[in-house]
Design a protein around this motif. Structure first.
Motif, PDB file in Angstrom:
ATOM      1  N   VAL A   1       3.876   1.922  -1.741  1.00  0.00           N
ATOM      2  CA  VAL A   1       2.448   1.539  -1.320  1.00  0.00           C
ATOM      3  C   VAL A   1       2.537   0.005  -1.204  1.00  0.00           C
ATOM      4  O   VAL A   1       2.240  -0.586  -2.377  1.00  0.00           O
ATOM      5  CB  VAL A   1       1.337   2.253  -1.588  1.00  0.00           C
TER       6      VAL A   1
ATOM      7  N   GLN B   1       0.233  -3.087  -0.325  1.00  0.00           N
ATOM      8  CA  GLN B   1      -1.416  -3.370   0.037  1.00  0.00           C
ATOM      9  C   GLN B   1      -1.571  -4.972   0.248  1.00  0.00           C
ATOM     10  O   GLN B   1      -1.167  -5.624  -0.619  1.00  0.00           O
ATOM     11  CB  GLN B   1      -2.168  -2.846  -1.001  1.00  0.00           C
ATOM     12  N   ASN B   2      -2.063  -5.217   1.315  1.00  0.00           N
ATOM     13  CA  ASN B   2      -2.419  -6.891   1.509  1.00  0.00           C
ATOM     14  C   ASN B   2      -3.571  -7.102   1.082  1.00  0.00           C
ATOM     15  O   ASN B   2      -4.399  -6.361   0.349  1.00  0.00           O
ATOM     16  CB  ASN B   2      -2.212  -7.036   3.094  1.00  0.00           C
TER      17      ASN B   2
ATOM     18  N   GLY C   1      -6.782  -5.296   1.676  1.00  0.00           N
ATOM     19  CA  GLY C   1      -6.646  -3.872   1.532  1.00  0.00           C
ATOM     20  C   GLY C   1      -6.123  -2.811   2.308  1.00  0.00           C
ATOM     21  O   GLY C   1      -5.918  -1.745   2.067  1.00  0.00           O
ATOM     22  N   ASP C   2      -5.518  -3.290   3.518  1.00  0.00           N
ATOM     23  CA  ASP C   2      -4.696  -2.586   4.276  1.00  0.00           C
ATOM     24  C   ASP C   2      -3.359  -2.012   3.717  1.00  0.00           C
ATOM     25  O   ASP C   2      -2.767  -2.880   3.089  1.00  0.00           O
ATOM     26  CB  ASP C   2      -4.334  -3.045   5.842  1.00  0.00           C
ATOM     27  N   THR C   3      -2.881  -0.781   3.975  1.00  0.00           N
ATOM     28  CA  THR C   3      -1.784  -0.307   3.316  1.00  0.00           C
ATOM     29  C   THR C   3      -0.689   0.266   4.264  1.00  0.00           C
ATOM     30  O   THR C   3      -1.029   0.660   5.150  1.00  0.00           O
ATOM     31  CB  THR C   3      -2.197   0.744   2.217  1.00  0.00           C
ATOM     32  N   SER C   4       0.448   0.080   3.606  1.00  0.00           N
ATOM     33  CA  SER C   4       1.565   1.059   4.529  1.00  0.00           C
ATOM     34  C   SER C   4       2.343   1.640   3.206  1.00  0.00           C
ATOM     35  O   SER C   4       2.575   1.096   2.143  1.00  0.00           O
ATOM     36  CB  SER C   4       2.378   0.026   5.263  1.00  0.00           C
ATOM     37  N   GLU C   5       3.007   2.610   3.751  1.00  0.00           N
ATOM     38  CA  GLU C   5       3.583   3.621   2.779  1.00  0.00           C
ATOM     39  C   GLU C   5       5.285   3.844   3.016  1.00  0.00           C
ATOM     40  O   GLU C   5       5.559   3.820   4.224  1.00  0.00           O
ATOM     41  CB  GLU C   5       2.972   4.894   2.770  1.00  0.00           C
TER      42      GLU C   5
ATOM     43  N   GLU D   1       0.705  -6.663  -9.266  1.00  0.00           N
ATOM     44  CA  GLU D   1      -0.354  -7.246  -8.656  1.00  0.00           C
ATOM     45  C   GLU D   1      -0.132  -8.857  -8.578  1.00  0.00           C
ATOM     46  O   GLU D   1       0.408  -9.383  -9.423  1.00  0.00           O
ATOM     47  CB  GLU D   1      -1.647  -7.073  -9.281  1.00  0.00           C
TER      48      GLU D   1
ATOM     49  N   LYS E   1      -1.689  -9.414  -2.970  1.00  0.00           N
ATOM     50  CA  LYS E   1      -1.135  -8.359  -2.517  1.00  0.00           C
ATOM     51  C   LYS E   1      -0.782  -7.454  -3.844  1.00  0.00           C
ATOM     52  O   LYS E   1      -0.743  -7.991  -4.842  1.00  0.00           O
ATOM     53  CB  LYS E   1       0.211  -8.705  -1.845  1.00  0.00           C
TER      54      LYS E   1
ATOM     55  N   THR F   1       1.770  -3.895  -4.924  1.00  0.00           N
ATOM     56  CA  THR F   1       2.970  -2.953  -4.509  1.00  0.00           C
ATOM     57  C   THR F   1       2.475  -1.829  -5.769  1.00  0.00           C
ATOM     58  O   THR F   1       2.661  -2.073  -6.670  1.00  0.00           O
ATOM     59  CB  THR F   1       3.946  -3.539  -4.491  1.00  0.00           C
TER      60      THR F   1
END
Length: 264
Positions: free
Chosen positions: A55, A57-58, A61-65, A229, A235, A237
């Motif tokens: 995951v 996270q920018n 707080g937006d996330t992509s998986e 972090e 950001k 991960t």
């Protein structure tokens, strides 16, 4: 006040200032001893295959998986070999990363990009760059080898209620993106609990935290969650392992450069 008494007070003040200005002396021999025990406790596992979720996270707080698999092979008298295969989402599906860690000398690393149908070799001087847009650098994916660092024992601290050794490890690779790393290892099992990474300006760059440790084969501990972090970008991960098996029958041929295009 007598001259002798004045001199005594001056000596006390001088010693006090000296103790404030000078940090505790690092112990190289003890640092190496702890690192050797850490390495010794994680030898002999053979091979492993795992399924993970990554995951990203920018700072907002937006996330992509992403979904991926990692196969590893323990190599006698050298570093481990690893093969990372991305399965989801579609834009990274089929991307494969092959890593040959080495005890001495730079690691060999390749990245297969299916969209281009080509394999790219990762140059030694570029291994401090981000791996697939994550907060892990290419050099973070190498197996832990004693020869890659110089060690200093810094003291003892408690992490999450566990008594821990604090060890500084200084990369020997001139192309490393880090001046040093600060590692907390629990005293009972010598498992890493937290690692701080300091950049080339010796400023804190990232912290890697380990959680949800599970024991396998009555000996080997693996953290099923790792969170990296980046303090400078905000950001994060997170790598979470959902499946992990050892002694799956993987062989050298499963980690050949020609296997990159065939990996499924």
């Amino acid at each position: 006040m007598s001259t002798m008494k004045k001199l005594s007070q001056a000596v006390v003040v001088s010693l006090s200032l000296l103790s404030v200005s000078m940090p505790l002396m690092a112990d190289e021999a003890r640092g190496l001893e702890i690192a050797q025990e850490r390495k010794k406790r994680d030898e002999g596992w053979g091979d492993s295959a795992s399924t993970l979720t990554m995951v990203l996270q920018n700072a907002n707080g937006d996330t992509s998986e992403r979904k991926l698999r990692i196969n590893t092979l323990e190599v006698a008298d050298d570093g481990d070999k690893g093969l990372t295969i991305f399965d989801e989402p579609r834009d990274v599906r089929g991307t494969v990363f092959l890593n040959y860690s080495h005890v001495t000398g730079p690691d060999d690393q390749w990245l297969y990009l299916p969209a281009l149908k080509r394999t790219k070799r990762i140059a030694s001087r570029n291994k401090s760059g981000p791996f697939m847009g994550s907060e892990f650098a290419y050099e973070d994916l190498s197996s832990f080898e004693l020869e890659k660092y110089r060690f200093n024992y810094l003291g003892d601290e408690s992490v999450e209620g566990l008594d821990s050794f604090v060890v500084e490890q200084i990369p020997t690779d001139k192309y490393s993106g880090y001046t040093r790393q600060k590692v907390w290892l629990d005293k009972e099992h010598y498992r890493p609990l937290k690692i701080e990474f300091y950049d080339r300006r010796d400023t804190l760059l990232k912290t890697l935290s380990f959680a949800d440790y599970q024991q396998y084969m009555d000996q080997y501990w693996r953290a099923l969650e790792m969170v990296m972090e980046n303090h400078q970008t905000g950001k994060v991960t997170t790598l979470t392992t959902s499946k992990l098996a050892f002694n799956t029958g993987l062989e050298e041929k499963d980690f050949s450069k020609s296997s990159l295009k065939r990996a499924r």
